[in-house]
Design a protein around this motif. Structure first.
Motif, mmCIF file in Angstrom:
data_model
loop_
_atom_site.group_PDB
_atom_site.id
_atom_site.type_symbol
_atom_site.label_atom_id
_atom_site.label_comp_id
_atom_site.label_asym_id
_atom_site.label_seq_id
_atom_site.Cartn_x
_atom_site.Cartn_y
_atom_site.Cartn_z
ATOM 1 N N TYR A 108 0.868 -1.175 0.000
ATOM 2 C CA TYR A 108 0.000 0.000 0.000
ATOM 3 C C TYR A 108 0.905 1.225 0.000
ATOM 4 C CZ TYR A 108 -3.655 -3.321 1.240
ATOM 5 O OH TYR A 108 -4.526 -4.390 1.238
ATOM 6 N N ILE A 109 0.772 2.049 -1.032
ATOM 7 C CA ILE A 109 1.755 3.101 -1.283
ATOM 8 C C ILE A 109 1.081 4.468 -1.313
ATOM 9 C CG2 ILE A 109 3.555 3.875 -2.863
ATOM 10 C CD1 ILE A 109 3.548 0.985 -3.988
ATOM 11 N N GLU A 110 1.692 5.427 -0.630
ATOM 12 C CA GLU A 110 1.184 6.792 -0.670
ATOM 13 C C GLU A 110 1.153 7.284 -2.117
ATOM 14 O OE1 GLU A 110 -0.148 8.927 1.230
ATOM 15 O OE2 GLU A 110 0.081 8.011 3.213
ATOM 16 N N PRO A 111 0.019 7.813 -2.563
ATOM 17 C CA PRO A 111 -0.081 8.257 -3.964
ATOM 18 C C PRO A 111 1.021 9.221 -4.384
ATOM 19 C CG PRO A 111 -2.250 8.237 -2.938
ATOM 20 C CD PRO A 111 -1.256 7.952 -1.847
ATOM 21 N N ALA A 112 1.442 10.098 -3.478
ATOM 22 C CA ALA A 112 2.482 11.076 -3.832
ATOM 23 C C ALA A 112 3.816 10.399 -4.144
ATOM 24 C CB ALA A 112 2.666 12.073 -2.695
ATOM 25 N N ALA A 113 4.023 9.166 -3.656
ATOM 26 C CA ALA A 113 5.285 8.460 -3.893
ATOM 27 C C ALA A 113 5.305 7.768 -5.257
ATOM 28 C CB ALA A 113 5.516 7.432 -2.786
ATOM 29 N N VAL A 114 4.129 7.660 -5.905
ATOM 30 C CA VAL A 114 4.060 6.983 -7.212
ATOM 31 C C VAL A 114 3.217 7.822 -8.180
ATOM 32 C CG1 VAL A 114 4.520 4.598 -6.507
ATOM 33 C CG2 VAL A 114 2.221 5.558 -6.203
ATOM 34 N N PRO A 115 3.676 9.030 -8.508
ATOM 35 C CA PRO A 115 2.891 9.891 -9.404
ATOM 36 C C PRO A 115 2.691 9.288 -10.790
ATOM 37 C CG PRO A 115 5.117 10.758 -9.112
ATOM 38 C CD PRO A 115 4.950 9.663 -8.111
ATOM 39 N N TRP A 116 3.510 8.303 -11.151
ATOM 40 C CA TRP A 116 3.430 7.646 -12.450
ATOM 41 C C TRP A 116 2.437 6.486 -12.474
ATOM 42 C CZ3 TRP A 116 4.378 2.697 -11.246
ATOM 43 C CH2 TRP A 116 5.148 2.453 -10.099
ATOM 44 N N PHE A 117 1.792 6.185 -11.342
ATOM 45 C CA PHE A 117 0.934 5.004 -11.225
ATOM 46 C C PHE A 117 -0.180 5.060 -12.272
ATOM 47 C CE2 PHE A 117 -1.435 1.742 -8.838
ATOM 48 C CZ PHE A 117 -0.386 1.016 -8.281
ATOM 49 N N PRO A 118 -0.547 3.901 -12.862
ATOM 50 C CA PRO A 118 -1.616 3.909 -13.877
ATOM 51 C C PRO A 118 -2.955 4.338 -13.278
ATOM 52 C CG PRO A 118 -1.081 1.660 -13.230
ATOM 53 C CD PRO A 118 -0.026 2.540 -12.611
ATOM 54 N N THR A 119 -3.830 4.853 -14.134
ATOM 55 C CA THR A 119 -5.154 5.284 -13.688
ATOM 56 C C THR A 119 -6.175 4.159 -13.804
ATOM 57 O OG1 THR A 119 -5.640 6.117 -15.908
ATOM 58 C CG2 THR A 119 -4.708 7.674 -14.310
ATOM 59 N N ARG A 120 -5.779 3.055 -14.396
ATOM 60 C CA ARG A 120 -6.621 1.869 -14.532
ATOM 61 C C ARG A 120 -5.825 0.675 -14.041
ATOM 62 N NH1 ARG A 120 -7.510 -1.991 -18.777
ATOM 63 N NH2 ARG A 120 -9.682 -2.706 -18.889
ATOM 64 N N CYS A 121 -6.501 -0.314 -13.493
ATOM 65 C CA CYS A 121 -5.781 -1.501 -13.015
ATOM 66 C C CYS A 121 -4.916 -2.088 -14.129
ATOM 67 C CB CYS A 121 -6.767 -2.559 -12.521
ATOM 68 S SG CYS A 121 -7.609 -2.162 -10.984
ATOM 69 N N GLN A 122 -3.808 -2.699 -13.730
ATOM 70 C CA GLN A 122 -2.888 -3.293 -14.697
ATOM 71 C C GLN A 122 -2.259 -4.542 -14.102
ATOM 72 O OE1 GLN A 122 -1.571 -2.312 -18.104
ATOM 73 N NE2 GLN A 122 -1.243 -4.475 -17.694
#
Length: 269
Positions: free
Chosen positions: A85-99
């Motif tokens: 479980y990762i703070e959103p600010a630490a992964v700004p590149w995270f996809p917007t849809r499940c992958q």
């Protein structure tokens, strides 16, 4: 941390939290969402993650990336999970849809190690270094074609969900057209616009991914092929290999199928 709810530790001032959870067989984790981004890793068993826009079939030693605040449910067969479980600010590149993603041997070991860490690990400690390395490794994850996208059109979506419950590789587009009262050309446009796939591509992918749970349960390839309506096991095997890069028999040994570096190179060549 093991077998606790993420809500119990969500407020901790740490970028990465790891929780291991063991579930009973055929468990359904009903629709919910997390404030943090989640990497849901199947240490054992097979998971089917469902959201409003698709489903992802995740075999042993693979993972699915779930964006923050994405409502999802998880159907599990013999599953023990390891979640980051990762703070959103630490992964700004995270996809917007499940992958659905491949998991390298290094990342797998880092995830297993992180589960053993204290939740409030000291800054600048070894555990903090593990968390930092995890964030670096996550950037290089390889996507896998383990999703079946679902359209937003209510009538077409209903037919897609009906198909997913009992897939048949020879289910004719004419039947769908009759139900929807559209032409085959219109059906093709609806599928392309709603799923990004042609009707035949979507049907094939749905059948192959449905078969994973049966292969995991030990069902013979010949029986799986017949259940899905393939003319013969060879036709099913060829379709399976085109989508996932290895034959269905290799899936009976998940490490050989999913973790072999040569197989990964062949699949993405």
């Amino acid at each position: 941390m093991r077998n606790i709810l993420v809500a119990e530790v969500d407020g901790l001032d740490r970028a990465v939290l790891a929780i291991g959870t063991d579930y009973p067989d055929d468990h359904l984790l009903v629709r919910h969402e997390h404030r943090r981004a989640q990497i849901l890793y199947a240490a054992t068993g097979i998971m089917r993650v469902e959201t409003a826009d698709g489903s992802w079939t995740v075999p042993t030693a693979r993972a699915v990336m779930i964006p923050p605040m994405t409502r999802h449910q998880v159907k599990m067969t013999g599953v023990s999970t390891r979640s980051l479980y990762i703070e959103p600010a630490a992964v700004p590149w995270f996809p917007t849809r499940c992958q659905a993603v491949d998991v390298s041997a290094l990342l797998r070991e880092l995830i297993l190690e992180a589960v053993e860490m204290e939740p409030r690990y000291p800054e600048h400690s070894r555990d903090a270094a593990v968390a930092t390395l995890i964030l670096h490794e996550l950037k290089s994850l390889t996507p896998l074609p383990l999703d079946v996208p679902l359209p937003s059109d209510p009538q077409l979506r209903s037919l897609c969900e009906e198909f997913l419950r009992k897939p048949d590789i020879h289910d004719p587009p004419a039947r769908w057209c009759a139900v929807l009262n559209v032409s085959e050309r219109t059906l093709a446009r609806l599928f392309q616009r709603g799923t990004g796939l042609s009707f035949s591509q979507w049907r094939q992918r749905a059948c192959i991914l449905h078969s994973l749970q049966h292969l995991t349960a030990g069902m013979p390839v010949t029986r799986v092929a017949a259940m899905l309506g393939y003319d013969n096991p060879a036709a099913y095997t060829a379709a399976f290999k085109r989508l996932l890069g290895r034959p269905p028999t290799a899936h009976k040994s998940p490490d050989a199928f999913w973790l072999d570096p040569t197989a990964r190179r062949e699949r993405h060549a």
